[in-house]
Write an enzyme that holds these catalytic residues in place. Structure first.
Site, PDB file in Angstrom:
ATOM      1  CG  ASP A   1      -6.101   3.911   6.003  1.00  0.00           C
ATOM      2  OD1 ASP A   1      -4.663   3.590   6.187  1.00  0.00           O
ATOM      3  OD2 ASP A   1      -6.356   2.952   5.008  1.00  0.00           O
TER       4      ASP A   1
ATOM      5  CG  HIS B   1      -1.943   2.547   4.888  1.00  0.00           C
ATOM      6  ND1 HIS B   1      -3.122   2.246   4.667  1.00  0.00           N
ATOM      7  CD2 HIS B   1      -1.543   2.285   4.261  1.00  0.00           C
ATOM      8  CE1 HIS B   1      -3.259   1.582   4.159  1.00  0.00           C
ATOM      9  NE2 HIS B   1      -2.231   0.654   4.095  1.00  0.00           N
TER      10      HIS B   1
ATOM     11  CB  SER C   1      -2.785  -1.409   1.192  1.00  0.00           C
ATOM     12  OG  SER C   1      -3.197  -1.513   2.609  1.00  0.00           O
TER      13      SER C   1
END
Length: 1020
Positions: A236, A306, A625
């Site tokens: 990520d 994220h 996600s």
């Protein structure tokens, strides 16, 4: 076509496509188009998504385009896959080199003597191949992928493809959408909890469980139900190590071979055991551009949020209460709180090269992770099978690593599935919390939307439309920063069209507004964000029309109250499939069923990077996600509970025990259903493909997965004139002997048999069953869905089934929206049959499009559609039974008028036609249900106070005879070939448009055909 506009996803989604890509979570993005008069600018109809780290800073929605990538032959960066197997899948055979591929149930040991020897061999082979082509290698791979990345000339590409030691040469792709630089400071010290974080983590014992109030915590013994001993590799944007979700010192598990790669603002102490390893991969990025994006740092540290969010969702420590902007949101925990996290930073400013991603996969497998989470995908889904990333994940799976990946956030269109390889567990998102809010207008109308903020409630407040409270030229209709007049909004509820919600909320807050209500003129996804200000989001086009037209009727005396809570109408129920979650079928390959299942993915609160989230340590994101790490954490728990289970067994357990969502049982939307971890721990049966099956699939140019031993059956575009037979092998992983009896549910019209109907299996024993599917009376070119369940005394296992017999046109998408290939011109019609045999056609002949002239008073110039608004004409008509199709069209002679057309059946929107600037709109439905239909003609841009227009409609019966026409078509056909036909009128037609229906048959089996249109001019 506006209604087919694709959402812009700032943190969008993956690999193997040339489309824009990045982390697969829902994010605000998209810019308004250029001005053209009216309230809303061209391009404002783009679907946007409202959470994620990307749009939390000024300019987040103004992301640049993806970097250019090489095509398949031009000079550029390439990934070269060599012919020999990597360590994960080498089964022996080379002289003097022992097998490195682990036996079933074992793990790869990259430090063993055979592994070291074979790696040396691969290194030598790679050097020889590169030298022969005079290539400078950028990055080399040996563990999960055998090959390298490099910058190649056209001549080098040609030379490598001719080299027998090379399996494939693939142009490298830059994946992602750039994000703006962070605005909050970046930590440079080892992980220590901030005062806010100490409040969040207070009372957690050494096992991560909260204390009982008033009593000290007692260390608990970690067990398999918490994922202890497992390492989850997260590919990520990196991690924020100071987060309380990772603030626990833990020893590295046995056989861990990873490292803590230090870098800018990341030191060795940040790997405290909870974060057991950290690496970053930027070789290809740096080789291409020379530096990382502005605001990024060359280290495993996350500056967007994220990666931190996905890591903490999978394995964050339990916290008794999370505080965001001073508000308590209650406890949070990762799914597997005792699992450890290995960080592989592969995205930079929201982007990364697939070459760097493969390096991350290669390292994760070599390091010894048991699970990989990949919350990265392609905005429009995969476009090809067996990409380099897909092959790396296959080899990881063969080495015993479970891979969870996001399905994508493109729910507006079907088939936009990312990460669709059959060895990857592809996860869709579900809504599991209502988070509703209600706006009550001054006329009593209630609109139920969503909010995660504290709302004032109480009596109504004055309400004002942003456009009436500021400068239109500065974007007041969207409440853009700097556009509003504080004197006109102070103490009022401000209504704004959807754009940059964070910027709009900040503008209203700074100018003294009381609350913000956001609407989208063309409708959008149901997602919430935390704005630290009273914000209510109304996601549907219908709500937008109601609110907008109320504001137009009350320009000076509008009122509204906003309160938390609602009536549940914003979702079908809980859990339900999130509207942004990408849906099947898998458009790349036949016989593969995607998504595999759905998991919580809407309004998920987890740790983030404060650098990219207004200084927050925790925030709410939405997207697939967020659903993928939920499954990754669940897989870690199953791996800890059942160390001998393969990745396929884990995937099967999660899928066969999943339960239906509320609002749909369609496996194209929910896959196997909503994850049920408690049942997955003891599934009774597993259904998993063999390594040989998966390898064969990966080596096939156009693979068909229906023969894979997967816990699902997908029959897309099969030949419905003959039965289809598949087998599935069931294995008892329970502790006792058990008899399982099969049953079929759903699949209306289909004839499905399972033989033998029941099986009795001892622990560890397997049995193969034969499943035969016949079309029966099921429709052609439409999906029929259902399931097969094996029910035992203590367990049950269910697999979804979706079947669509190919009639006259192959369709890689689902049955919503357009009828692909269904409408054609009678002068040069075409069909592409899905069967081989005799071909007999018939036609109804041509019926005229009946047109009627209407006039209506103009409504708001450039407004929003509402059935009750001025400037809308309602026309009802009845569709009888056995109708082949309905077609409705609008036209006007006024070049200054723009019309939109909406076709409803009752309260259900059937079709909308609202191309940006044209009044020639068309709505249609093939094989419609009988009943009362309504066409609404909306003068979005009226050219005069009275709007004159024509509305035409044709209702084409399936068995009705119209004006004579001769059908010219081939006498026999072969599956997959395209054939021309003509439907020629037997005599000249009057002026106007005409419609007909054609129907085909083969050996007595009737197949619905086309809606055929013509004009006399086509025959002159």
């Amino acid at each position: 076509m506006r209604r087919l506009a694709i959402p812009t996803l700032v943190f969008a989604l993956i690999a193997g496509t040339a489309g824009i890509a990045g982390p697969a979570s829902a994010a605000p993005a998209g810019t308004k188009g250029g001005g053209a008069g009216g309230y809303f600018t061209p391009g404002s109809d783009k679907k946007v998504i409202l959470t994620d780290g990307a749009d939390r800073r000024p300019g987040g929605r103004n992301a640049a385009e993806q970097q250019a990538t090489a095509d398949e032959s031009r000079p550029g960066r390439y990934i070269v896959e060599l012919a020999e197997e990597p360590l994960t899948s080498y089964a022996g055979g080379s002289s003097g080199l022992a097998r490195t591929r682990p036996e079933a149930g074992d793990r790869l040991d990259v430090t063993s003597a055979p592994a070291r020897a074979y790696r040396s061999h691969l290194d030598a082979q790679r050097s020889a191949v590169a030298a022969a082509a005079k290539v400078q290698v950028t990055a080399a791979y040996t563990t999960a992928f055998n090959g390298f990345s490099a910058k190649l000339t056209t001549e080098q590409v040609t030379a490598l493809r001719a080299d027998k030691r090379v399996r494939a040469v693939t142009a490298s792709r830059a994946l992602g959408t750039p994000t703006p630089p962070p605005t909050a400071p970046i930590a440079t010290t080892p992980a220590t909890a901030t005062p806010e974080q100490r409040d969040q983590s207070a009372g957690a014992d050494t096992a991560g469980r909260p204390d009982t109030p008033g009593k000290p915590g007692k260390p608990g013994k970690p067990g398999p139900g918490t994922g202890a001993g497992m390492v989850i590799g997260v590919l990520d944007t990196g991690i924020w190590p100071e987060s309380a979700s990772f603030a626990k010192t833990m020893p590295a598990p046995a056989n861990w071979r990873g490292t803590c790669q230090t870098g800018v603002a990341f030191v060795a102490e940040h790997c405290n055991g909870k974060i057991v390893g950290a690496r970053y991969f930027a070789d290809s990025w740096l080789a291409y551009g020379g530096t990382v994006p502005e605001g990024e740092i060359l280290s495993p540290r996350d500056v967007s949020g994220h990666g931190t969010h996905t890591a903490s969702t999978a394995a964050g420590l339990p916290l008794p209460n999370v505080t965001i902007d001073g508000r308590r949101f209650g406890p949070v925990s990762g799914v597997a709180p005792d699992a450890q996290i290995a960080v592989y930073k592969v995205l930079w400013g929201g982007m990364g090269y697939d070459a760097d991603i493969i390096a991350g996969i290669d390292a994760a497998v070599a390091d010894g992770v048991q699970v990989i989470n990949f919350s990265i995908g392609s905005q429009l889904g995969d476009w090809e099978a067996n990409t380099p990333i897909g092959i790396a994940f296959l080899n990881a799976t063969l080495a015993g690593v479970f891979v969870a990946a996001s399905a994508g956030n493109t729910g507006i269109v079907s088939g936009a599935i990312s990460n669709a390889a059959p060895w990857v567990t592809t996860v869709g998102a579900a809504v599991t919390k209502l988070d509703e809010a209600t706006v009550k207008l001054g006329d009593g109308t209630k609109l139920v939307g969503g909010s995660l903020d504290a709302l004032p409630g109480g009596d109504s407040l004055p309400m004002v439309f942003g456009d009436q409270a500021g400068s239109p030229d500065l974007g007041a209709v969207y409440c853009e920063p700097g556009s509003l007049d504080s004197a006109k909004i102070k103490g009022k509820v401000v209504a704004c069209a959807l754009s940059d919600m964070f910027g709009s909320a900040a503008e209203i807050k700074a100018k003294g507004g009381a609350a913000m209500v956001v609407f989208d003129p063309v409708g959008n996804y149901r997602i919430n964000s935390i704005f630290n200000f009273p914000v209510v989001y109304l996601p549907t086009e219908k709500q937008a029309g109601t609110l907008f037209n109320y504001l137009m009727r009350h320009p000076t005396d509008a009122k509204a109250s906003v309160r938390s809570g609602g009536d549940g109408s914003s979702v079908p129920g809980l859990p339900s499939v999130a509207d942004f979650s990408s849906t099947g079928p898998d458009k790349v390959t036949f016989g593969v069923f995607k998504p595999d299942l759905v998991a919580p993915g809407s309004d998920i609160i987890a740790a983030v990077s404060p650098a990219g989230n207004f200084g927050r340590n925790y925030d709410a994101y939405s997207g697939t996600s967020m659903a993928s790490p939920y499954v990754a954490g669940s897989a870690a728990i199953l791996r800890a509970t059942h160390p001998d289970w393969s990745p396929g067994a884990v995937a099967s357990a999660l899928r066969t025990t999943a339960t239906d969502t509320v609002g749909t049982t369609d496996p194209l939307e929910q896959g196997s259903g909503f994850i049920n971890l408690a049942k997955a721990t003891d599934p009774g049966l597993v259904i998993q493909p063999t390594a040989k099956e998966l390898v064969t699939f990966s080596e096939t140019a156009q693979p068909d997965g229906k023969e894979l031993n997967l816990p699902a059956i997908s029959l897309r575009e099969y030949d419905g004139t003959r039965p289809v037979t598949v087998t599935r092998t069931l294995t008892n992983v329970g502790k006792t002997k058990e008899t399982y009896r099969s049953s079929v549910s759903g699949l209306p019209g289909m004839k499905v048999t399972v033989s033998p109907a029941s099986v009795t299996l001892a622990p560890g024993q397997s049995a193969t069953v034969t499943i035969t599917v016949r079309r029966g009376g099921a429709p052609w070119d439409r999906y029929v869905t259902g399931s097969i369940t094996w029910q035992g005394k203590a367990h049950s296992a269910r697999i979804p089934v979706a079947a669509r017999p190919w009639g006259i046109t192959p369709r890689p998408y689902a049955d919503d929206g357009e009828e692909f290939g269904r409408m054609t011109n009678g002068a040069f019609g075409s069909v592409q049959p899905g069967f081989t045999g005799p071909f007999v056609g018939r036609s109804t002949g041509y019926t005229p499009m009946r047109r009627t002239s209407y006039s209506m008073p103009a409504g708001v110039y450039g407004g929003v559609f509402d059935p009750k608004a001025t400037g809308v004409k309602k026309v009802d008509f009845t569709v009888p039974a056995n109708t082949a199709g309905i077609v409705v069209e609008t036209t006007t002679d006024d070049p200054n008028t723009n019309l939109d057309l909406y076709l409803y059946k009752g309260d259900k929107l059937i079709y909308s036609s609202d191309r940006y600037w044209t009044s020639t709109e068309q709505a249609y439905k093939f094989l419609p249900e009988p009943g009362r239909y309504t066409a609404y003609v909306f003068a979005q841009y009226p050219g005069s106070p009275v709007v004159d227009f024509q509305l035409g409609h044709a209702i084409i019966g399936r068995n009705t005879t119209y004006a004579g026409a001769t059908l010219e078509a081939p006498a026999s056909v072969e599956r997959g070939l395209t054939y021309s036909f003509k439907l020629k009128p037997t005599k000249p037609l009057p002026e106007g448009d005409f419609w007909a229906y054609t129907e085909w048959s083969t050996n007595g089996t009737v197949v619905p055909g086309n809606l055929v249109y013509t004009q006399q001019s086509s025959w002159e």
